[in-house]
Design a protein around this motif. Sequence first.
Motif, mmCIF file in Angstrom:
data_model
loop_
_atom_site.group_PDB
_atom_site.id
_atom_site.type_symbol
_atom_site.label_atom_id
_atom_site.label_comp_id
_atom_site.label_asym_id
_atom_site.label_seq_id
_atom_site.Cartn_x
_atom_site.Cartn_y
_atom_site.Cartn_z
ATOM 1 N N ASP A 124 -0.155 -5.290 2.797
ATOM 2 C CA ASP A 124 -0.759 -4.170 3.521
ATOM 3 C C ASP A 124 -0.121 -4.167 4.904
ATOM 4 O OD1 ASP A 124 -2.245 -2.226 4.708
ATOM 5 O OD2 ASP A 124 -4.162 -2.909 3.885
ATOM 6 N N TRP A 150 -4.454 -4.657 -1.788
ATOM 7 C CA TRP A 150 -3.796 -5.023 -0.533
ATOM 8 C C TRP A 150 -4.780 -5.205 0.611
ATOM 9 C CZ3 TRP A 150 -2.036 -1.166 -3.800
ATOM 10 C CH2 TRP A 150 -2.588 0.099 -3.612
ATOM 11 N N ASP A 151 -5.987 -4.649 0.484
ATOM 12 C CA ASP A 151 -7.001 -4.880 1.519
ATOM 13 C C ASP A 151 -7.566 -6.292 1.417
ATOM 14 O OD1 ASP A 151 -6.942 -2.170 2.477
ATOM 15 O OD2 ASP A 151 -8.060 -1.596 0.679
ATOM 16 N N GLU A 187 0.841 -1.196 0.000
ATOM 17 C CA GLU A 187 0.000 0.000 0.000
ATOM 18 C C GLU A 187 0.879 1.249 0.000
ATOM 19 O OE1 GLU A 187 -2.922 0.293 3.158
ATOM 20 O OE2 GLU A 187 -3.687 2.142 2.286
ATOM 21 N N ASP A 228 -3.520 -2.825 7.983
ATOM 22 C CA ASP A 228 -4.894 -2.740 7.493
ATOM 23 C C ASP A 228 -5.776 -2.346 8.676
ATOM 24 O OD1 ASP A 228 -6.957 -3.205 5.459
ATOM 25 O OD2 ASP A 228 -7.619 -4.744 6.872
ATOM 26 N N GLY A 229 -6.554 -1.304 8.473
ATOM 27 C CA GLY A 229 -7.365 -0.802 9.585
ATOM 28 C C GLY A 229 -6.655 0.327 10.311
HETATM 29 MG MG MG Z 1 -5.872 -1.983 4.082
#
Ligand code: MG
Length: 326
Positions: free
Chosen positions: A131, A261-262, A109, A134-135
């Motif tokens: 990623d 990437w998510d 990312e 993530d979040g």
């Molecule tokens: Mg992500």
Amino acid sequence: MYRFPEVGSLDFPKASFSKKSMSSTDCFLPNGVNLEDLLEGLRSLSWGAADILMAYARGSKPPYGFPMELEIEDNPGGPVSAADLAVNSWLLDGINSKFPTATWKLLSEENAKEEFVEGLSACNGWIWILDPLDGTKDFIKGTGEYAVHLALVNDHHLKMGVVLIPEKEELWFGVLGEGAWCENRLGEKRNVKFSNRTQISEMILVASKSHRDKTLSQLMERISPGETKGIGSVGCKVGTILRGEADFYISLSGKTAPKDWDMAAPEAVLRAAGGGFTHADGRPLSYNKDNYEQRGCLIVSHGKNHDLICKLAEDEIKKLDPFFEI
Ligand SMILES: [Mg+2]
Ligand SMILES: Nc1ncnc2c1ncn2[C@@H]1O[C@H](COP(=O)(O)O)[C@@H](OP(=O)(O)O)[C@H]1O
């Protein structure tokens, strides 16, 4: 040589992992990369990433010389923190130094903008899609719902994925066609445990808290599951399905869309476990193309009634917005 199934083919391989069934000789990997060495390298990189993130989350000094300050930059695509950047460089440097001769490319990312210019999005062959955090929004808020994603893709098709959920001490692995499992820091393994719920009226739906527009809210209402939960991070949402705490997840793009990437690593783990991960019309996802966007209505489930959930979501979204591109 073992051939992995294509992305999106819902052939439900065995859900449990047996070490005996997996040997480095029958696994389709880049030349010179051995599966056992790869898994070992990913374990140490992942737990190192967990140490970095958990230190930032607690306001303590991160290991490996990363800066103490959790600086946060607000970008149009979402916030980027010092923790995202630290884990990004930890993973990129780590993969390069552990596997110096491997012929894969690295897309994350955080480096996507530069790599896009160089045309990495259209490249065939082996590529890691990462990623590092993530979040990020949930990480900053301190909910603990954040994850690290690593997915290995060949010619736009997923081969394996790793989803690390630091605050639950869970490291999920999925090797397409082989199986999926979870490890803790001691390397103790446990199997995926999907729920047995198959009636929509008793199923538990998870969805984003921070990317929930009116259409997604209306769709969730119309599908009318037994319960709905808002959870941060795609990896954490898929984690709830792997643990049997939830049954399906709906992702709907709007003004913005989630990116490769998510989705890539959570998809690899879930599908390796026998779950379903498709567009609502049954189409598979495809990776490292054009702008890395994963637009549309994505249905992610334990796989026991995936087609039924897809049909319901497709019918309802068409009623809500006849022009929506599923
Ligand atoms: Mg992500
Ligand atoms: N509709 C959407 N548009 C843009 N990004 C989305 C999105 N839905 C999910 N995402 C991305 O998916 C990740 C999880 O989001 P959420 O917690 O809302 O489910 C976040 O990634 P990052 O935290 O890596 O930026 C977020 O940016």
